[in-house]
Motif scaffolding. Structure first.
Motif, PDB file in Angstrom:
ATOM      1  N   TRP A   5       0.865  -1.114  -0.015  1.00 31.13           N
ATOM      2  CA  TRP A   5       0.013   0.095  -0.183  1.00 31.13           C
ATOM      3  C   TRP A   5       0.990   1.296  -0.201  1.00 31.13           C
ATOM      4  O   TRP A   5       1.718   1.188   0.950  1.00 31.13           O
ATOM      5  N   ARG A   8       0.334   8.399  -0.254  1.00 31.83           N
ATOM      6  CA  ARG A   8       0.857   9.551  -1.030  1.00 31.83           C
ATOM      7  C   ARG A   8       0.435  10.801   0.105  1.00 31.83           C
ATOM      8  O   ARG A   8      -0.862  10.820   0.709  1.00 31.83           O
ATOM      9  N   ARG A  13      -3.560   9.900   0.614  1.00 35.42           N
ATOM     10  CA  ARG A  13      -4.586   8.626  -0.137  1.00 35.42           C
ATOM     11  C   ARG A  13      -3.414   7.562   0.291  1.00 35.42           C
ATOM     12  O   ARG A  13      -2.413   7.609   0.270  1.00 35.42           O
ATOM     13  N   GLU A  15      -2.970   3.843  -1.925  1.00 37.22           N
ATOM     14  CA  GLU A  15      -3.110   3.316  -3.234  1.00 37.22           C
ATOM     15  C   GLU A  15      -2.545   1.991  -3.292  1.00 37.22           C
ATOM     16  O   GLU A  15      -1.593   1.644  -2.509  1.00 37.22           O
ATOM     17  N   ASP A  45     -12.048   4.787  -4.546  1.00 31.01           N
ATOM     18  CA  ASP A  45     -11.930   4.816  -6.059  1.00 31.01           C
ATOM     19  C   ASP A  45     -11.563   3.352  -6.646  1.00 31.01           C
ATOM     20  O   ASP A  45     -10.646   2.987  -5.869  1.00 31.01           O
ATOM     21  N   ASN A  54      -7.014  -1.237  -9.376  1.00 32.44           N
ATOM     22  CA  ASN A  54      -6.378  -0.536  -8.630  1.00 32.44           C
ATOM     23  C   ASN A  54      -7.089   0.430  -7.712  1.00 32.44           C
ATOM     24  O   ASN A  54      -8.308   0.609  -8.048  1.00 32.44           O
ATOM     25  N   THR A  56      -7.874   3.391  -4.813  1.00 32.98           N
ATOM     26  CA  THR A  56      -7.517   4.434  -4.143  1.00 32.98           C
ATOM     27  C   THR A  56      -8.257   4.865  -3.066  1.00 32.98           C
ATOM     28  O   THR A  56      -9.545   5.070  -3.174  1.00 32.98           O
ATOM     29  N   HIS A  58      -9.056   7.715  -0.439  1.00 32.89           N
ATOM     30  CA  HIS A  58      -8.862   9.179   0.008  1.00 32.89           C
ATOM     31  C   HIS A  58      -9.090   9.327   1.603  1.00 32.89           C
ATOM     32  O   HIS A  58     -10.029   8.804   2.019  1.00 32.89           O
TER      33      HIS A  58
END
Length: 87
Positions: A5, A8, A13, A15, A45, A54, A56, A58
């Motif tokens: 993981w 960011r 977030r 990802e 997301d 993928n 994400t 947030h």
């Protein structure tokens, strides 16, 4: 949390990318993720293809950092996900 993981900072977030052996395995994961989202009230997301997704997660609107709820959600996804690879 698995080291794959990626956290960011801007915007805050998490990802990850999960890869699957088959489309059926991917569908099972997406169904589980949907149930988890409904239960936890957190909706990441998702972008997916035939054998990958993928994800994400947030930070909440107006926050500059991730809360424990987002980190917990990532851990819960790992409970039924396949191997997580770097996003």
């Amino acid at each position: 949390m698995r080291p794959n993981w990626k956290e960011r900072a801007r915007p805050a977030r998490l990802e990850a990318r999960y890869e699957f052996e088959s489309y059926d395995a991917l569908r099972d994961f997406l169904d589980e993720a949907a149930e988890l989202s409904e239960r936890e009230g957190l909706y990441p997301d998702l972008g997916f293809g035939r054998d990958y997704v993928n994800i994400t997660i947030h930070a909440e609107e107006g926050r500059e950092s991730l809360a424990e709820e987002q980190r917990r959600f990532a851990r819960l996804l790992e409970a039924f996900g396949p191997t997580c690879v770097a996003a």
